[in-house]
Design a protein around this motif. Structure first.
Motif, PDB file in Angstrom:
ATOM      1  N   THR A 133       0.839  -1.201   0.000  1.00  0.00           N
ATOM      2  CA  THR A 133       0.000   0.000   0.000  1.00  0.00           C
ATOM      3  C   THR A 133       0.876   1.253   0.000  1.00  0.00           C
ATOM      4  O   THR A 133       0.697   2.155  -0.817  1.00  0.00           O
ATOM      5  N   TRP A 134       1.814   1.312   0.941  1.00  0.00           N
ATOM      6  CA  TRP A 134       2.719   2.472   0.998  1.00  0.00           C
ATOM      7  C   TRP A 134       3.450   2.639  -0.342  1.00  0.00           C
ATOM      8  O   TRP A 134       3.565   3.766  -0.854  1.00  0.00           O
ATOM      9  N   ASN A 135       3.965   1.546  -0.883  1.00  0.00           N
ATOM     10  CA  ASN A 135       4.690   1.623  -2.159  1.00  0.00           C
ATOM     11  C   ASN A 135       3.807   2.211  -3.246  1.00  0.00           C
ATOM     12  O   ASN A 135       4.234   3.085  -4.011  1.00  0.00           O
ATOM     13  N   ARG A 136       2.592   1.731  -3.341  1.00  0.00           N
ATOM     14  CA  ARG A 136       1.717   2.180  -4.421  1.00  0.00           C
ATOM     15  C   ARG A 136       1.344   3.649  -4.284  1.00  0.00           C
ATOM     16  O   ARG A 136       1.293   4.383  -5.271  1.00  0.00           O
ATOM     17  N   VAL A 137       1.118   4.107  -3.063  1.00  0.00           N
ATOM     18  CA  VAL A 137       0.841   5.531  -2.850  1.00  0.00           C
ATOM     19  C   VAL A 137       2.065   6.356  -3.245  1.00  0.00           C
ATOM     20  O   VAL A 137       1.956   7.328  -4.004  1.00  0.00           O
ATOM     21  N   ASN A 138       3.217   5.985  -2.749  1.00  0.00           N
ATOM     22  CA  ASN A 138       4.423   6.771  -3.013  1.00  0.00           C
ATOM     23  C   ASN A 138       4.826   6.758  -4.482  1.00  0.00           C
ATOM     24  O   ASN A 138       5.259   7.778  -5.021  1.00  0.00           O
ATOM     25  N   VAL A 139       4.690   5.614  -5.145  1.00  0.00           N
ATOM     26  CA  VAL A 139       5.022   5.540  -6.567  1.00  0.00           C
ATOM     27  C   VAL A 139       4.016   6.357  -7.379  1.00  0.00           C
ATOM     28  O   VAL A 139       4.394   7.118  -8.273  1.00  0.00           O
ATOM     29  N   ALA A 140       2.726   6.227  -7.065  1.00  0.00           N
ATOM     30  CA  ALA A 140       1.701   6.979  -7.796  1.00  0.00           C
ATOM     31  C   ALA A 140       1.896   8.486  -7.645  1.00  0.00           C
ATOM     32  O   ALA A 140       1.725   9.238  -8.597  1.00  0.00           O
ATOM     33  N   LEU A 141       2.279   8.910  -6.443  1.00  0.00           N
ATOM     34  CA  LEU A 141       2.467  10.341  -6.177  1.00  0.00           C
ATOM     35  C   LEU A 141       3.872  10.830  -6.526  1.00  0.00           C
ATOM     36  O   LEU A 141       4.151  12.010  -6.415  1.00  0.00           O
ATOM     37  N   ARG A 142       4.741   9.884  -6.917  1.00  0.00           N
ATOM     38  CA  ARG A 142       6.143  10.205  -7.232  1.00  0.00           C
ATOM     39  C   ARG A 142       6.844  10.910  -6.068  1.00  0.00           C
ATOM     40  O   ARG A 142       7.509  11.926  -6.236  1.00  0.00           O
ATOM     41  N   VAL A 143       6.669  10.341  -4.888  1.00  0.00           N
ATOM     42  CA  VAL A 143       7.274  10.923  -3.698  1.00  0.00           C
ATOM     43  C   VAL A 143       8.760  10.611  -3.682  1.00  0.00           C
ATOM     44  O   VAL A 143       9.150   9.449  -3.659  1.00  0.00           O
ATOM     45  N   PRO A 144       9.616  11.644  -3.712  1.00  0.00           N
ATOM     46  CA  PRO A 144      11.051  11.394  -3.679  1.00  0.00           C
ATOM     47  C   PRO A 144      11.506  10.959  -2.280  1.00  0.00           C
ATOM     48  O   PRO A 144      10.798  11.201  -1.292  1.00  0.00           O
ATOM     49  N   PRO A 145      12.655  10.326  -2.197  1.00  0.00           N
ATOM     50  CA  PRO A 145      13.175   9.937  -0.877  1.00  0.00           C
ATOM     51  C   PRO A 145      13.250  11.130   0.070  1.00  0.00           C
ATOM     52  O   PRO A 145      13.456  12.267  -0.366  1.00  0.00           O
ATOM     53  N   MET A 146      13.063  10.827   1.341  1.00  0.00           N
ATOM     54  CA  MET A 146      13.177  11.803   2.439  1.00  0.00           C
ATOM     55  C   MET A 146      12.199  12.965   2.300  1.00  0.00           C
ATOM     56  O   MET A 146      12.514  14.098   2.597  1.00  0.00           O
ATOM     57  N   THR A 147      10.980  12.668   1.852  1.00  0.00           N
ATOM     58  CA  THR A 147       9.932  13.675   1.698  1.00  0.00           C
ATOM     59  C   THR A 147       8.730  13.242   2.511  1.00  0.00           C
ATOM     60  O   THR A 147       8.470  12.052   2.642  1.00  0.00           O
ATOM     61  N   LYS A 148       8.005  14.186   3.062  1.00  0.00           N
ATOM     62  CA  LYS A 148       6.744  13.853   3.723  1.00  0.00           C
ATOM     63  C   LYS A 148       5.646  13.819   2.687  1.00  0.00           C
ATOM     64  O   LYS A 148       5.587  14.673   1.820  1.00  0.00           O
ATOM     65  N   ILE A 149       4.775  12.792   2.780  1.00  0.00           N
ATOM     66  CA  ILE A 149       3.674  12.718   1.826  1.00  0.00           C
ATOM     67  C   ILE A 149       2.545  13.574   2.358  1.00  0.00           C
ATOM     68  O   ILE A 149       1.624  13.879   1.729  1.00  0.00           O
TER      69      ILE A 149
END
Length: 149
Positions: A133-149
């Motif tokens: 779940t976390w992976n899919r949210v972060n990949v979909a939102l293109r969250v870069p490392p060390m960023t708050k979603i």
């Protein structure tokens, strides 16, 4: 890559808090911390989630994980550094992350069940679902490392 939604938490705070509660449940179920971090890292490798790879590699190192185990995780089947229980958890992680129409093969499930008590195995399953779940949210939102979603 451009971070797509910098205020995700503003719009999904209830979901985020629920996910954190799931994380707490998984951590309290008796699965070794090192195993959980390896599972999170392996699923994140498969899913290509840079945010989670960065976060969980840092967490693992802070909890004493060796560099060699982190470096060789993608090749865990050939590397001699993982316990039988960790191997069973990693196989289950891969089967659940790369889920197909056939589901999790019996031999993978049976091996995991041989190494973890039922409550631990249930938590491991929830933990694998959670990191996906976390992976899919972060990949979909293109969250870069060390960023708050």
């Amino acid at each position: 890559m451009t971070h797509r939604m910098k205020r995700f938490l503003n719009h999904s705070e209830a979901a985020y808090q629920a996910w954190l509660a799931v994380e707490q449940h998984v951590r309290s179920a008796g699965v070794p911390h090192a195993t959980l971090e390896l599972v999170k890292l392996r699923a994140s490798q498969i899913n290509g989630c840079a945010f989670c790879l960065d976060m969980h590699a840092r967490d693992a190192r802070e909890h004493g994980e060796s560099e060699v185990r982190l470096w060789t995780l993608a090749g865990w089947r050939e590397a001699p550094y993982y316990t039988p229980a960790e191997r069973a958890a990693l196989a289950l992680t891969e089967a659940m992350t790369l889920l197909d129409a056939h589901g999790v093969p019996d031999e993978i499930w049976d091996e995991a069940a041989a190494h973890f008590e039922e409550a631990q195995l249930a938590a491991l399953v929830v933990g694998i679902v959670q990191i996906n779940t976390w992976n899919r949210v972060n990949v979909a939102l293109r969250v870069p490392p060390m960023t708050k979603i």
